[in-house]
Every structure is written in C-alpha cells, then in structure tokens.
Design a protein around this motif. Sequence first.
Motif, PDB file in Angstrom:
ATOM      1  N   ARG A 104       2.073 -14.278  43.992  1.00  0.00           N
ATOM      2  CA  ARG A 104       3.351 -14.074  43.311  1.00  0.00           C
ATOM      3  C   ARG A 104       3.368 -12.731  42.585  1.00  0.00           C
ATOM      4  O   ARG A 104       2.418 -12.357  41.919  1.00  0.00           O
ATOM      5  CB  ARG A 104       3.622 -15.188  42.301  1.00  0.00           C
ATOM      6  CG  ARG A 104       5.013 -15.060  41.644  1.00  0.00           C
ATOM      7  CD  ARG A 104       5.300 -16.158  40.655  1.00  0.00           C
ATOM      8  NE  ARG A 104       5.351 -17.479  41.248  1.00  0.00           N
ATOM      9  CZ  ARG A 104       6.410 -17.976  41.898  1.00  0.00           C
ATOM     10  NH1 ARG A 104       7.490 -17.252  42.064  1.00  0.00           N
ATOM     11  NH2 ARG A 104       6.368 -19.204  42.377  1.00  0.00           N
ATOM     12  N   GLU A 146       6.458  -9.785  40.801  1.00  0.00           N
ATOM     13  CA  GLU A 146       7.528  -9.762  39.800  1.00  0.00           C
ATOM     14  C   GLU A 146       8.912  -9.965  40.383  1.00  0.00           C
ATOM     15  O   GLU A 146       9.890 -10.039  39.649  1.00  0.00           O
ATOM     16  CB  GLU A 146       7.481  -8.423  39.055  1.00  0.00           C
ATOM     17  CG  GLU A 146       6.185  -8.210  38.300  1.00  0.00           C
ATOM     18  CD  GLU A 146       6.107  -6.828  37.656  1.00  0.00           C
ATOM     19  OE1 GLU A 146       7.028  -6.008  37.854  1.00  0.00           O
ATOM     20  OE2 GLU A 146       5.111  -6.585  36.962  1.00  0.00           O
ATOM     21  N   THR A 147       9.019 -10.044  41.716  1.00  0.00           N
ATOM     22  CA  THR A 147      10.333 -10.155  42.342  1.00  0.00           C
ATOM     23  C   THR A 147      10.433 -11.439  43.164  1.00  0.00           C
ATOM     24  O   THR A 147       9.457 -12.161  43.336  1.00  0.00           O
ATOM     25  CB  THR A 147      10.598  -8.950  43.268  1.00  0.00           C
ATOM     26  OG1 THR A 147       9.714  -9.041  44.389  1.00  0.00           O
ATOM     27  CG2 THR A 147      10.400  -7.635  42.527  1.00  0.00           C
ATOM     28  N   THR A 148      11.592 -11.672  43.720  1.00  0.00           N
ATOM     29  CA  THR A 148      11.815 -12.857  44.548  1.00  0.00           C
ATOM     30  C   THR A 148      11.253 -12.689  45.957  1.00  0.00           C
ATOM     31  O   THR A 148      11.329 -13.625  46.759  1.00  0.00           O
ATOM     32  CB  THR A 148      13.322 -13.180  44.644  1.00  0.00           C
ATOM     33  OG1 THR A 148      13.995 -12.042  45.195  1.00  0.00           O
ATOM     34  CG2 THR A 148      13.886 -13.528  43.279  1.00  0.00           C
ATOM     35  N   HIS A 149      10.679 -11.558  46.256  1.00  0.00           N
ATOM     36  CA  HIS A 149      10.079 -11.329  47.573  1.00  0.00           C
ATOM     37  C   HIS A 149       9.042 -12.418  47.885  1.00  0.00           C
ATOM     38  O   HIS A 149       8.905 -12.849  49.034  1.00  0.00           O
ATOM     39  CB  HIS A 149       9.438  -9.938  47.619  1.00  0.00           C
ATOM     40  CG  HIS A 149       8.868  -9.588  48.956  1.00  0.00           C
ATOM     41  ND1 HIS A 149       9.653  -9.404  50.069  1.00  0.00           N
ATOM     42  CD2 HIS A 149       7.590  -9.387  49.360  1.00  0.00           C
ATOM     43  CE1 HIS A 149       8.888  -9.111  51.104  1.00  0.00           C
ATOM     44  NE2 HIS A 149       7.624  -9.092  50.698  1.00  0.00           N
ATOM     45  N   TYR A 150       8.322 -12.879  46.886  1.00  0.00           N
ATOM     46  CA  TYR A 150       7.313 -13.932  47.046  1.00  0.00           C
ATOM     47  C   TYR A 150       7.939 -15.174  47.680  1.00  0.00           C
ATOM     48  O   TYR A 150       7.407 -15.718  48.645  1.00  0.00           O
ATOM     49  CB  TYR A 150       6.708 -14.268  45.679  1.00  0.00           C
ATOM     50  CG  TYR A 150       5.811 -15.473  45.654  1.00  0.00           C
ATOM     51  CD1 TYR A 150       4.466 -15.360  45.999  1.00  0.00           C
ATOM     52  CD2 TYR A 150       6.282 -16.733  45.278  1.00  0.00           C
ATOM     53  CE1 TYR A 150       3.621 -16.461  45.965  1.00  0.00           C
ATOM     54  CE2 TYR A 150       5.450 -17.836  45.248  1.00  0.00           C
ATOM     55  CZ  TYR A 150       4.121 -17.697  45.592  1.00  0.00           C
ATOM     56  OH  TYR A 150       3.291 -18.792  45.566  1.00  0.00           O
TER      57      TYR A 150
END
Length: 178
Positions: free
Chosen positions: A86, A88-92
């Motif tokens: 994970r 800091e962004t929603t890419h995870y």
Amino acid sequence: MAANEQHYTLDRPSFDEGPKILIVVAPYYKDIADDLVAGARAEVEAAGGTSEVVEVPGALEVPTAIGIAERLGDFDGYVALGCVIRGETTHYETVCNDSSRAIQLLGLQGLCIGNGILTVETRAQAEVRAGVQNKGGGAAAAALHLIALTRRFGGARGGVGFKPLGEDTILATGGTTV
C-alpha cells in the motif's frame, strides 16, 4: 495470520506424470519476488513437476502473461507471484483488485492458477509472507491441487461454454450430419 493460529493444509497431490508449471512473477520488489519464486519452485519439484519462470513488469501484467501462455504455450498450470504494498494513493486498490479479478476470471475459464500476489500494508508483512509463511509455495500448491482435480475429472476440455457436437455424438443421439 496470527502467530498462534493453526491452519489446515491439504496433503500434496501425487501425479502419474509430473505437471509442467509456468511461474509468472512481477519482481517489483526483487528480494520478495525471489523468495516467492523459490517457495513455488520447491513445491512444484516436491510434487514431481517442472517449472519455468517468466518476469513481467508489474502485478497487472501477470494475468495477461498467463493468458498469452495458455493460448500459445503448453502448461498444465500457472503460479501468479508478486507483491503490492500500500502506498499513498488509490493505485494500490486498482492493482490489487484488477489483478486478482483477472486471475479469478482466467480460473473460471478452466485454467489452473495459484494466486500468490501478496497485497500488504508494509514491507515487513511482505517479507514474512514471502519467507516464513512461504506464500509462493502455497500458491504453487493451489495450482497443483487444481491440476490434480482437472486430471481427476478427465482433463481440459478446451475452455468454457458450449462444446461443439462431434459427428459421433450427433449420430449417437439420432441426429444427422450435414
């Protein structure tokens, strides 16, 4: 997995003819990927199988590579490996959800796939899962169990959906051929 929990593990399947496995790995975190691959290879070898390893740029490319190999290669099963930590962004969420969904869809089409793409919060969690917990070996074991099940039920049938009737089937049912 809590340190004091016990989980049931199926016995390793046995094979008359050792399966040929393709291990597809995204080595973004190379040390973690290497541990996953080592565990997967050891499990395949312990079952009398052989393996080949290919690397792809990231977890999103793993299912695509498996799909290509299924169409153009000659493998009994596949092991999907990689690690998504994970950030800091929603890419995870996108990478975790989409790679997992694509692997599941390939499985529902009849491919024997063990999914060992780690989805974790921290590098420390990944290191434990790749090393101590041997999730690479677990993913290979899953693929091996699916191959054994496929062989038990008569082998692959060439995908999902409608199976075209052959001339023998048509004649046996009283139909005619054109």
